[in-house]
Scaffold this active site. Structure first.
Site, mmCIF file in Angstrom:
data_model
loop_
_atom_site.group_PDB
_atom_site.id
_atom_site.type_symbol
_atom_site.label_atom_id
_atom_site.label_comp_id
_atom_site.label_asym_id
_atom_site.label_seq_id
_atom_site.Cartn_x
_atom_site.Cartn_y
_atom_site.Cartn_z
ATOM 1 N N ILE A 89 0.854 -1.202 0.000
ATOM 2 C CA ILE A 89 0.000 0.000 0.000
ATOM 3 C C ILE A 89 0.888 1.251 0.000
ATOM 4 O O ILE A 89 1.682 1.450 0.919
ATOM 5 C CB ILE A 89 -0.898 0.039 1.253
ATOM 6 C CG1 ILE A 89 -1.721 -1.246 1.375
ATOM 7 C CG2 ILE A 89 -1.807 1.269 1.231
ATOM 8 C CD1 ILE A 89 -2.748 -1.454 0.297
ATOM 9 N N ASN A 103 -6.245 -4.793 7.502
ATOM 10 C CA ASN A 103 -5.761 -5.933 6.716
ATOM 11 C C ASN A 103 -5.968 -7.214 7.520
ATOM 12 O O ASN A 103 -6.008 -7.178 8.755
ATOM 13 C CB ASN A 103 -4.268 -5.755 6.426
ATOM 14 C CG ASN A 103 -3.699 -6.900 5.614
ATOM 15 O OD1 ASN A 103 -4.328 -7.383 4.660
ATOM 16 N ND2 ASN A 103 -2.508 -7.364 5.974
ATOM 17 N N HIS A 105 -4.200 -10.992 8.029
ATOM 18 C CA HIS A 105 -2.966 -11.730 7.770
ATOM 19 C C HIS A 105 -3.138 -13.162 8.276
ATOM 20 O O HIS A 105 -3.608 -13.368 9.400
ATOM 21 C CB HIS A 105 -1.801 -11.044 8.501
ATOM 22 C CG HIS A 105 -0.485 -11.684 8.215
ATOM 23 N ND1 HIS A 105 0.223 -11.432 7.060
ATOM 24 C CD2 HIS A 105 0.230 -12.604 8.912
ATOM 25 C CE1 HIS A 105 1.331 -12.159 7.072
ATOM 26 N NE2 HIS A 105 1.363 -12.873 8.171
#
Ligand code: GAR
Length: 191
Positions: A89, A103, A105
């Site tokens: 990003i 996000n 993960h």
């Protein structure tokens, strides 16, 4: 007024699909746009099923200009959800959506994060290290790969004979169980 979510994805989009389903008839928020950096990806099928507009990310509109940020602004996007999005990003995007971009993960950060640590690479590293557990992390996005503040983690026990694919399946189940709910808490918790 509904808050407006943009999802960024790179692949199959099973997490994106969970979020689309969760916010389909939601009081507080709706998915407005799905952006993807690949020409063909499963996530486009989910977008079509739910009647959501899509946008194809390119180096030109994502890294070399602010075209994508301007698009998000013009659509009044409040919140960005990265769901299996594999591009880094850029800083201007981080700043434009500071504290408004999360996000997911597929591992227990801060272990098994950073450049090159995504998808099956994470599960292979977890297997190679002989870990007894793995899990998933939902975190804020900042300028460094996988280093933003952690919002939520969930973990799962591993069997010694679990393959990387078995680990991936276990972790993906946790992702599907948690991501939409945590996004809702963060985005709508004050309502
Ligand atoms: C998910 O496991 C997600 O955690 C991972 O990619 C998979 C995407 O699956 N993301 C990363 O590795 C990001 N660093 P999906 O396309 O089916 O949602």
């Amino acid at each position: 007024m509904h808050k407006r979510i943009a999802i960024l994805a790179s692949g199959g989009g099973s997490n994106a699909e969970k979020i689309l389903a969760h916010f389909q008839q939601h009081d507080c928020a709706r998915v407005d746009l799905i952006a993807c950096n690949r020409k063909e990806a499963g996530v486009y099928n989910h977008a079509e099923t739910y009647g959501i507009d899509t946008f194809r990310l390119t180096r030109a509109n994502f890294y070399e200009s602010d075209e994508f940020i301007q698009l998000l602004k013009s659509r009044h996007i409040d919140f960005v959800v990265l769901a299996g999005f594999l591009w880094f990003i850029p800083q201007q995007m981080v700043h434009a959506f500071e504290n408004r971009m999360v996000n997911i993960h597929p591992g227990l950060l801060p272990k098994y994060g950073g450049k090159g640590m995504y998808g099956h690479h994470v599960h292979e590293a977890v297997k190679a290290a002989g870990e007894r557990e793995s899990g998933m992390t939902i975190h804020w996005v900042n300028e460094a790969y996988d280093e933003g503040n952690i919002i939520f983690q969930d973990r799962v026990a591993l069997d010694p004979d679990d393959s990387p694919d078995d680990i991936a399946r276990k972790v993906l189940m946790l992702e599907h169980r948690n991501y939409a709910r945590v996004v809702e808490e963060v985005l709508c918790g004050d309502q």
